[in-house]
Design a protein around this motif. Structure first.
Motif, PDB file in Angstrom:
ATOM      1  N   GLN A 189       0.849  -1.173   0.000  1.00  0.00           N
ATOM      2  CA  GLN A 189       0.000   0.000   0.000  1.00  0.00           C
ATOM      3  C   GLN A 189       0.897   1.240   0.000  1.00  0.00           C
ATOM      4  O   GLN A 189       2.107   1.126   0.197  1.00  0.00           O
ATOM      5  N   ILE A 190       0.297   2.403  -0.228  1.00  0.00           N
ATOM      6  CA  ILE A 190       1.100   3.630  -0.306  1.00  0.00           C
ATOM      7  C   ILE A 190       0.586   4.685   0.656  1.00  0.00           C
ATOM      8  O   ILE A 190      -0.606   4.767   0.947  1.00  0.00           O
ATOM      9  N   MET A 191       1.521   5.468   1.140  1.00  0.00           N
ATOM     10  CA  MET A 191       1.215   6.578   2.032  1.00  0.00           C
ATOM     11  C   MET A 191       2.196   7.704   1.740  1.00  0.00           C
ATOM     12  O   MET A 191       3.173   7.512   1.005  1.00  0.00           O
ATOM     13  N   LEU A 192       1.940   8.886   2.296  1.00  0.00           N
ATOM     14  CA  LEU A 192       2.843  10.013   2.085  1.00  0.00           C
ATOM     15  C   LEU A 192       4.201   9.715   2.704  1.00  0.00           C
ATOM     16  O   LEU A 192       4.288   9.126   3.788  1.00  0.00           O
ATOM     17  N   PRO A 193       5.291  10.090   2.036  1.00  0.00           N
ATOM     18  CA  PRO A 193       6.629   9.855   2.585  1.00  0.00           C
ATOM     19  C   PRO A 193       6.885  10.726   3.813  1.00  0.00           C
ATOM     20  O   PRO A 193       6.128  11.665   4.088  1.00  0.00           O
ATOM     21  N   PRO A 194       7.939  10.431   4.569  1.00  0.00           N
ATOM     22  CA  PRO A 194       8.195  11.156   5.820  1.00  0.00           C
ATOM     23  C   PRO A 194       8.329  12.671   5.627  1.00  0.00           C
ATOM     24  O   PRO A 194       8.778  13.148   4.584  1.00  0.00           O
ATOM     25  N   ILE A 215      -9.533  13.643 -18.638  1.00  0.00           N
ATOM     26  CA  ILE A 215      -9.250  12.208 -18.708  1.00  0.00           C
ATOM     27  C   ILE A 215      -9.239  11.616 -17.299  1.00  0.00           C
ATOM     28  O   ILE A 215      -9.771  10.524 -17.059  1.00  0.00           O
ATOM     29  N   ARG A 216      -8.643  12.323 -16.342  1.00  0.00           N
ATOM     30  CA  ARG A 216      -8.601  11.828 -14.967  1.00  0.00           C
ATOM     31  C   ARG A 216     -10.013  11.607 -14.430  1.00  0.00           C
ATOM     32  O   ARG A 216     -10.316  10.592 -13.811  1.00  0.00           O
ATOM     33  N   THR A 217     -10.891  12.584 -14.658  1.00  0.00           N
ATOM     34  CA  THR A 217     -12.266  12.490 -14.165  1.00  0.00           C
ATOM     35  C   THR A 217     -12.976  11.286 -14.770  1.00  0.00           C
ATOM     36  O   THR A 217     -13.668  10.537 -14.066  1.00  0.00           O
ATOM     37  N   ALA A 218     -12.789  11.097 -16.061  1.00  0.00           N
ATOM     38  CA  ALA A 218     -13.452   9.982 -16.745  1.00  0.00           C
ATOM     39  C   ALA A 218     -12.913   8.639 -16.286  1.00  0.00           C
ATOM     40  O   ALA A 218     -13.680   7.695 -16.048  1.00  0.00           O
ATOM     41  N   MET A 219     -11.600   8.529 -16.129  1.00  0.00           N
ATOM     42  CA  MET A 219     -10.985   7.253 -15.785  1.00  0.00           C
ATOM     43  C   MET A 219     -11.241   6.856 -14.333  1.00  0.00           C
ATOM     44  O   MET A 219     -11.370   5.666 -14.019  1.00  0.00           O
ATOM     45  N   GLU A 220     -11.316   7.822 -13.452  1.00  0.00           N
ATOM     46  CA  GLU A 220     -11.476   7.510 -12.038  1.00  0.00           C
ATOM     47  C   GLU A 220     -12.821   6.837 -11.755  1.00  0.00           C
ATOM     48  O   GLU A 220     -12.947   6.043 -10.830  1.00  0.00           O
ATOM     49  N   ALA A 279     -12.162   3.130 -12.543  1.00  0.00           N
ATOM     50  CA  ALA A 279     -10.815   2.632 -12.239  1.00  0.00           C
ATOM     51  C   ALA A 279     -10.858   1.354 -11.403  1.00  0.00           C
ATOM     52  O   ALA A 279     -11.759   1.147 -10.584  1.00  0.00           O
ATOM     53  N   SER A 280      -9.855   0.503 -11.616  1.00  0.00           N
ATOM     54  CA  SER A 280      -9.680  -0.684 -10.790  1.00  0.00           C
ATOM     55  C   SER A 280      -9.277  -0.245  -9.382  1.00  0.00           C
ATOM     56  O   SER A 280      -8.865   0.905  -9.177  1.00  0.00           O
ATOM     57  N   PRO A 281      -9.372  -1.125  -8.382  1.00  0.00           N
ATOM     58  CA  PRO A 281      -8.956  -0.739  -7.026  1.00  0.00           C
ATOM     59  C   PRO A 281      -7.531  -0.214  -6.969  1.00  0.00           C
ATOM     60  O   PRO A 281      -7.257   0.764  -6.266  1.00  0.00           O
ATOM     61  N   ALA A 282      -6.615  -0.861  -7.719  1.00  0.00           N
ATOM     62  CA  ALA A 282      -5.222  -0.412  -7.707  1.00  0.00           C
ATOM     63  C   ALA A 282      -5.088   0.975  -8.320  1.00  0.00           C
ATOM     64  O   ALA A 282      -4.396   1.852  -7.781  1.00  0.00           O
ATOM     65  N   ASN A 283      -5.756   1.197  -9.452  1.00  0.00           N
ATOM     66  CA  ASN A 283      -5.682   2.506 -10.099  1.00  0.00           C
ATOM     67  C   ASN A 283      -6.383   3.570  -9.263  1.00  0.00           C
ATOM     68  O   ASN A 283      -5.935   4.707  -9.183  1.00  0.00           O
ATOM     69  N   LYS A 284      -7.500   3.185  -8.641  1.00  0.00           N
ATOM     70  CA  LYS A 284      -8.215   4.149  -7.799  1.00  0.00           C
ATOM     71  C   LYS A 284      -7.342   4.581  -6.629  1.00  0.00           C
ATOM     72  O   LYS A 284      -7.360   5.750  -6.222  1.00  0.00           O
ATOM     73  N   ALA A 285      -6.550   3.646  -6.099  1.00  0.00           N
ATOM     74  CA  ALA A 285      -5.644   3.987  -5.003  1.00  0.00           C
ATOM     75  C   ALA A 285      -4.614   5.017  -5.456  1.00  0.00           C
ATOM     76  O   ALA A 285      -4.240   5.915  -4.691  1.00  0.00           O
ATOM     77  N   GLN A 286      -4.170   4.913  -6.706  1.00  0.00           N
ATOM     78  CA  GLN A 286      -3.227   5.901  -7.228  1.00  0.00           C
ATOM     79  C   GLN A 286      -3.878   7.268  -7.375  1.00  0.00           C
ATOM     80  O   GLN A 286      -3.273   8.287  -7.049  1.00  0.00           O
ATOM     81  N   PHE A 287      -5.118   7.294  -7.882  1.00  0.00           N
ATOM     82  CA  PHE A 287      -5.833   8.558  -7.998  1.00  0.00           C
ATOM     83  C   PHE A 287      -5.994   9.208  -6.621  1.00  0.00           C
ATOM     84  O   PHE A 287      -5.773  10.407  -6.453  1.00  0.00           O
ATOM     85  N   GLN A 288      -6.383   8.420  -5.635  1.00  0.00           N
ATOM     86  CA  GLN A 288      -6.595   8.944  -4.286  1.00  0.00           C
ATOM     87  C   GLN A 288      -5.289   9.421  -3.672  1.00  0.00           C
ATOM     88  O   GLN A 288      -5.257  10.440  -2.971  1.00  0.00           O
ATOM     89  N   TYR A 289      -4.211   8.672  -3.947  1.00  0.00           N
ATOM     90  CA  TYR A 289      -2.926   9.103  -3.410  1.00  0.00           C
ATOM     91  C   TYR A 289      -2.504  10.441  -4.012  1.00  0.00           C
ATOM     92  O   TYR A 289      -2.027  11.328  -3.299  1.00  0.00           O
ATOM     93  N   MET A 290      -2.689  10.596  -5.315  1.00  0.00           N
ATOM     94  CA  MET A 290      -2.304  11.862  -5.942  1.00  0.00           C
ATOM     95  C   MET A 290      -3.129  13.019  -5.397  1.00  0.00           C
ATOM     96  O   MET A 290      -2.616  14.141  -5.264  1.00  0.00           O
ATOM     97  N   ASP A 291      -4.389  12.776  -5.058  1.00  0.00           N
ATOM     98  CA  ASP A 291      -5.200  13.828  -4.432  1.00  0.00           C
ATOM     99  C   ASP A 291      -4.563  14.272  -3.116  1.00  0.00           C
ATOM    100  O   ASP A 291      -4.530  15.467  -2.790  1.00  0.00           O
ATOM    101  N   LYS A 292      -4.050  13.310  -2.339  1.00  0.00           N
ATOM    102  CA  LYS A 292      -3.368  13.650  -1.091  1.00  0.00           C
ATOM    103  C   LYS A 292      -2.118  14.479  -1.359  1.00  0.00           C
ATOM    104  O   LYS A 292      -1.840  15.464  -0.668  1.00  0.00           O
ATOM    105  N   VAL A 293      -1.363  14.049  -2.353  1.00  0.00           N
ATOM    106  CA  VAL A 293      -0.127  14.767  -2.681  1.00  0.00           C
ATOM    107  C   VAL A 293      -0.431  16.202  -3.075  1.00  0.00           C
ATOM    108  O   VAL A 293       0.210  17.149  -2.597  1.00  0.00           O
TER     109      VAL A 293
END
Length: 434
Positions: free
Chosen positions: A293-298, A356-361, A364-378
């Protein structure tokens, strides 16, 4: 695996220059499409990446050729990041540069300064759904030499099962300080006898550390480094201390891992975490039996936010192409077509077009959705501009940095010994404009 199989670099909130969005609607087609002509057009398209990227990109090429029967695109790819640049330089020198190519933030300035890239600002490519700050990352001396193809950022990857076994608590809001992360790495090593992390040291990773100290890789005029010796020494010491405890691999272990001569550290659950580009997420979880899984770096309390958004790569067009119109149409399709982006997925990162981001999200598959959500955090924390593309000397500096890391990981030098000579060498290269 992540460094030898998944070569990924990574989009910034960049320069103050403004590029006017031009071109067509976001469906990725042009009013004067090459399909309207019966003349056969042959284009070459060169990129670096792993086998997953190759297959995805070839699928996109095949779908484009179905839409444009008179266009044939020859794919060229190289699995090695360093070999890619050697081959590209040779092709350009020999007068047979690829029509369309993948470019990187650390290299695009070199090729633009040599006159090898075409100004893409007036080629009819639709950039209306790309924010100006993102688009400006490909602007050098007022010319658009590359259009970012996706968003990327550093992430802390972690194995939730291993963390749980080691008694490490993580929730959706967890973000460690560097001190806390070191404690976690050591705790995992002590409890489970595995590595708490691999060794992520490289020049781009150090950029995040330097930004936390309010510094940068290069000075504003790019004639010298933009950080102090103590900042670099602190960075080297952080990882050196973790190597000493055995919580991260030593030089011999990392070399065997990178050379493919050892059982993969990540697939066998021998590493609980690592810091790398977020676009690795989908490929990693497909290729390994271990979940990550992914989270924000230190972060560094009381200091600046070091995390930044970076172009995964740029799409660029050769200045010597015989078919600039058709090359631009293909780039336009890659950026703005739903079909193209579904073919490519998020392997290179999150699509740069907001439409494109709006349409794909939505699908999106669970893995891809996790990337979209992570980028929102970033994007919610990474507010400072990335800065201009790296100077021409950057590739030599990157090479010198890698050499220094080798000396450090094998304990042939201490950080105190390595830092002054490296900074002197880097400043010499930058002052000479190499």
């Amino acid at each position: 695996m992540k460094k030898s199989v998944f070569t990924a670099l990574a989009i910034g909130l960049g320069l103050s220059l403004t590029v006017t969005a031009c071109g067509n609607s976001s469906n990725g087609s042009n009013n004067n499409s090459s399909s309207s002509s019966s003349k056969q057009i042959n284009l070459t398209f060169f990129w670096w990446g792993n086998t997953t990227r190759d297959k995805l990109t070839e699928k996109a090429i095949a779908d484009y050729e179905k839409l444009h029967p008179n266009v044939h695109i020859t794919p060229e790819f190289d699995g090695s990041f360093s070999d890619y640049w050697q081959k590209l330089t040779t092709q350009i020198a020999g007068g047979n540069a690829p029509d369309i190519m993948q470019q990187d933030y650390d290299y695009i300035n070199q090729y633009a300064s040599r006159g090898a890239l075409l100004n893409m600002a007036k080629l009819g490519i639709d950039t209306s759904n790309i924010s100006s700050s993102v688009l400006n990352d490909g602007v050098i001396n007022g010319n658009l030499y590359g259009i970012p193809n996706s968003l990327n950022a550093y992430a802390l990857f972690y194995n939730p099962n291993l963390m749980k076994q080691a008694g490490v608590q993580i929730n959706s809001n967890t973000r460690w300080t560097w001190s806390q992360y070191a404690n976690v790495i050591n705790q995992v090593h002590t409890k489970l006898g595995i590595y708490g992390a691999d060794d992520p040291e490289d020049y781009q990773h150090f950029a995040m550390w330097a930004r936390q100290a309010g510094q940068s890789l290069y000075s504003s005029d790019q004639k010298s480094v933009g950080y102090t010796a103590s900042t670099l020494e602190n960075y080297f010491n952080y990882w050196a201390q973790l190597r000493q405890t055995g919580a991260v691999p030593n030089g011999a272990t990392m070399l065997a891992h990178k050379m493919g001569k050892s059982t993969d550290l990540f697939d066998t659950g021998k590493v609980a975490s690592f810091i790398y580009w977020s676009n690795l997420y989908g490929s990693l979880n497909k290729a390994t039996s271990q979940p990550y899984q992914i989270m924000l770096p230190p972060a560094a309390p009381g200091q600046n936010e070091g995390l930044y958004v970076k172009p995964s790569q740029f799409w660029s067009i050769s200045s010597t192409t015989k078919h600039p119109k058709q090359a631009a149409e293909f780039v336009n399709w890659l950026l703005n077509s739903i079909q193209a982006n579904e073919d490519l997925g998020t392997e290179r990162g999150i699509p740069v077009s907001s439409a494109i981001r709006t349409a794909m999200e939505k699908t999106a598959s669970p893995a891809n959705k996790a990337q979209f959500q992570y980028m929102d955090k970033v994007l919610s924390v990474a507010k400072t501009p990335l800065g201009p593309p790296s100077p021409p000397a950057s590739d030599q500096i990157l090479s010198a940095f890698t050499t220094v890391l080798g000396e450090l990981t094998y304990n042939k030098e201490t950080p105190q010994q390595a830092v002054p000579s490296f900074i002197t060498q880097a400043n010499q290269l930058l002052s000479q404009g190499q």
